[in-house]
Design an enzyme around this catalytic site. Structure first.
Site, mmCIF file in Angstrom:
data_model
loop_
_atom_site.group_PDB
_atom_site.id
_atom_site.type_symbol
_atom_site.label_atom_id
_atom_site.label_comp_id
_atom_site.label_asym_id
_atom_site.label_seq_id
_atom_site.Cartn_x
_atom_site.Cartn_y
_atom_site.Cartn_z
ATOM 1 N N SER A 80 0.823 -1.218 0.000
ATOM 2 C CA SER A 80 0.000 0.000 0.000
ATOM 3 C C SER A 80 0.849 1.257 0.000
ATOM 4 O O SER A 80 1.678 1.454 0.896
ATOM 5 C CB SER A 80 -0.859 0.068 1.269
ATOM 6 O OG SER A 80 -1.883 -0.857 1.210
ATOM 7 N N HIS B 13 -3.291 0.907 -4.888
ATOM 8 C CA HIS B 13 -2.883 -0.329 -5.560
ATOM 9 C C HIS B 13 -3.191 -0.217 -7.054
ATOM 10 O O HIS B 13 -4.341 -0.113 -7.450
ATOM 11 C CB HIS B 13 -3.618 -1.534 -4.967
ATOM 12 C CG HIS B 13 -3.202 -1.849 -3.563
ATOM 13 N ND1 HIS B 13 -2.166 -2.701 -3.272
ATOM 14 C CD2 HIS B 13 -3.642 -1.401 -2.378
ATOM 15 C CE1 HIS B 13 -2.003 -2.773 -1.959
ATOM 16 N NE2 HIS B 13 -2.886 -1.992 -1.393
ATOM 17 N N HIS C 189 -5.407 -9.144 -2.330
ATOM 18 C CA HIS C 189 -5.650 -9.382 -0.902
ATOM 19 C C HIS C 189 -6.811 -10.353 -0.687
ATOM 20 O O HIS C 189 -7.804 -10.303 -1.411
ATOM 21 C CB HIS C 189 -6.003 -8.069 -0.183
ATOM 22 C CG HIS C 189 -4.938 -7.025 -0.236
ATOM 23 N ND1 HIS C 189 -4.863 -6.094 -1.243
ATOM 24 C CD2 HIS C 189 -3.894 -6.767 0.597
ATOM 25 C CE1 HIS C 189 -3.820 -5.302 -1.029
ATOM 26 N NE2 HIS C 189 -3.213 -5.690 0.073
ATOM 27 N N TYR D 10 -8.858 -10.073 1.734
ATOM 28 C CA TYR D 10 -10.042 -9.306 2.180
ATOM 29 C C TYR D 10 -10.866 -8.750 1.028
ATOM 30 O O TYR D 10 -11.984 -8.299 1.221
ATOM 31 C CB TYR D 10 -9.655 -8.184 3.163
ATOM 32 C CG TYR D 10 -8.755 -7.101 2.624
ATOM 33 C CD1 TYR D 10 -9.194 -6.186 1.665
ATOM 34 C CD2 TYR D 10 -7.451 -6.971 3.079
ATOM 35 C CE1 TYR D 10 -8.368 -5.191 1.178
ATOM 36 C CE2 TYR D 10 -6.619 -5.975 2.608
ATOM 37 C CZ TYR D 10 -7.088 -5.092 1.651
ATOM 38 O OH TYR D 10 -6.250 -4.115 1.168
ATOM 39 N N GLU D 11 -10.304 -8.782 -0.194
ATOM 40 C CA GLU D 11 -11.081 -8.331 -1.349
ATOM 41 C C GLU D 11 -12.050 -9.410 -1.836
ATOM 42 O O GLU D 11 -12.841 -9.164 -2.745
ATOM 43 C CB GLU D 11 -10.142 -7.950 -2.492
ATOM 44 C CG GLU D 11 -9.315 -6.711 -2.198
ATOM 45 C CD GLU D 11 -8.230 -6.499 -3.242
ATOM 46 O OE1 GLU D 11 -8.510 -5.847 -4.246
ATOM 47 O OE2 GLU D 11 -7.120 -7.023 -3.056
ATOM 48 N N ALA E 145 2.546 -2.140 4.138
ATOM 49 C CA ALA E 145 2.337 -1.122 5.170
ATOM 50 C C ALA E 145 1.814 -1.880 6.382
ATOM 51 O O ALA E 145 1.014 -2.799 6.231
ATOM 52 C CB ALA E 145 1.322 -0.103 4.695
ATOM 53 N N MET F 260 -2.303 -6.904 6.822
ATOM 54 C CA MET F 260 -3.351 -7.723 6.195
ATOM 55 C C MET F 260 -2.851 -8.431 4.934
ATOM 56 O O MET F 260 -3.639 -8.737 4.045
ATOM 57 C CB MET F 260 -4.542 -6.830 5.833
ATOM 58 C CG MET F 260 -5.070 -6.008 6.983
ATOM 59 S SD MET F 260 -6.377 -4.918 6.435
ATOM 60 C CE MET F 260 -6.573 -3.869 7.884
ATOM 61 N N SER F 261 -1.556 -8.654 4.849
ATOM 62 C CA SER F 261 -1.034 -9.272 3.622
ATOM 63 C C SER F 261 0.180 -10.123 3.953
ATOM 64 O O SER F 261 0.395 -10.492 5.102
ATOM 65 C CB SER F 261 -0.644 -8.177 2.622
ATOM 66 O OG SER F 261 0.448 -7.430 3.117
ATOM 67 N N ASN G 42 1.546 3.444 10.823
ATOM 68 C CA ASN G 42 0.815 3.952 11.998
ATOM 69 C C ASN G 42 1.204 3.079 13.181
ATOM 70 O O ASN G 42 1.735 1.989 12.983
ATOM 71 C CB ASN G 42 -0.705 3.839 11.741
ATOM 72 C CG ASN G 42 -1.104 2.408 11.399
ATOM 73 O OD1 ASN G 42 -0.966 1.974 10.248
ATOM 74 N ND2 ASN G 42 -1.544 1.654 12.388
ATOM 75 N N HIS H 136 -7.240 4.201 6.419
ATOM 76 C CA HIS H 136 -6.415 3.925 5.236
ATOM 77 C C HIS H 136 -5.741 5.219 4.761
ATOM 78 O O HIS H 136 -4.630 5.194 4.232
ATOM 79 C CB HIS H 136 -7.278 3.310 4.136
ATOM 80 C CG HIS H 136 -6.489 2.791 2.972
ATOM 81 N ND1 HIS H 136 -5.488 1.846 3.099
ATOM 82 C CD2 HIS H 136 -6.545 3.083 1.649
ATOM 83 C CE1 HIS H 136 -4.966 1.581 1.912
ATOM 84 N NE2 HIS H 136 -5.582 2.334 1.021
#
Ligand code: HPA
Length: 290
Positions: free
Chosen positions: A35, A72, A97, A99-100, A127, A225-226, A249, A261
């Site tokens: 990201s 992306h 991802h 989550y997609e 990230a 998340m990846s 963060n 995000h």
């Protein structure tokens, strides 16, 4: 000869297409850009030879709007290093991802195709939220181990034996020589390269404060998340793996603000952060060219 599996047929079609599109280019290094980190190809260290959009590649996982995750792009960029033109690399601008709504197998399909195209080393980036004490947004962290907390594994199901063995070792998934080189590059450049364990969750929600306390207890340094599924697929195929988190963060409860995000994109897009990240990747590629 047994008939090739559906996966093998699909991968062969993808690889043949990419060979035809790129004049037979056989990249040896893949860089997966996380990201907000997708502008690496603009670095003057590269000479770009070909750009291929995911949507044009047969069998690449598609969703009508999937490149719409802000930050992306959805394309493969084939390039060489100006300082070492014999080193052919491919950059994945935008990853796929879970989550997609993609399956774990779809998430790792591009890696499997690019391995068959010639890739031997993969540098993953992402990230991530910082958990380890001392981390500040904008820091870079070398991933030296991972916690796959997704409950998923892309190798569940019939083993694609043409890619790797049924059971495979994960004692040391991240290449220690790449780590040494990365630490040396950071030192030369005068910045600290942090180091630690990346915990991969499915997302898309960020974590609760209780979940971050749990991850602290488990020894996680960063959360995202990846990456973890890609590391599994890469090690299944025997690829050499290096991975870097850009701390975008502090994790939930460790900073005053709530998570968004937009904040992730703002940190990874910061000029200084981008410069360090790119210097590290270009430096590693230069080492790999030798
Ligand atoms: N949690 C999970 N994924 C993330 C984070 C986070 O805090 N920051 C960037 N990706």
């Amino acid at each position: 000869m047994p008939t090739p599996s559906l996966l093998e047929q699909q991968l062969t079609e993808t690889v043949d297409f990419l060979k035809a599109k790129t004049n037979g280019t056989t990249p040896s290094v893949l860089v997966v850009l996380g990201s907000g980190l997708g502008t690496l190809h603009e670095n003057p260290a590269f000479t770009i030879s070909h750009t291929v959009a995911y949507k044009d590649i047969p069998n690449f996982p598609q969703k009508p709007n999937h490149t719409a995750v802000v930050g992306h792009a959805g394309e493969l960029v084939f390039a060489t290093l100006k300082s070492a033109p014999h080193l052919s690399v491919v950059l994945m601008r935008g990853r796929i991802h879970y989550y997609e709504g993609f399956t774990p197998q779809e998430v790792v399909y591009p890696l499997q195709a690019l391995k068959l195209l010639g890739v031997e080393t993969v540098l993953l980036s992402n990230a991530a939220g910082g958990i380890q004490a001392g981390l500040t947004p904008g820091d870079l962290l070398w991933i030296n181990d991972q916690l796959n907390l997704t409950g998923l594994n892309p190798l569940i199901g019939e083993n694609p034996a043409f890619l790797g063995p049924r059971f495979f070792d994960m004692t040391e998934p991240f290449c220690p020589q790449l780590r040494e080189q990365a630490v040396a590059i950071a030192q030369q450049q005068g910045f600290t390269l942090f180091e630690g364990v990346y915990a991969g969750l499915t997302g898309p929600s960020y974590e609760t404060k209780a979940e971050i306390r749990m991850l602290q207890t488990l020894g996680a340094s960063a959360v995202g998340m990846s990456t973890v599924l890609e590391v599994l697929a890469a090690r299944h195929m025997g690829l050499r793996v290096g991975a870097i988190s850009c701390i975008s963060n502090l994790a939930a409860g460790l900073q005053a603000e709530t998570l968004s995000h937009a904040e992730v994109m703002e940190t990874t897009g910061n000029a200084k952060v981008m410069e360090r990240f790119q210097t590290l990747i270009v430096g590693l590629l230069t080492c790999l060219a030798v």
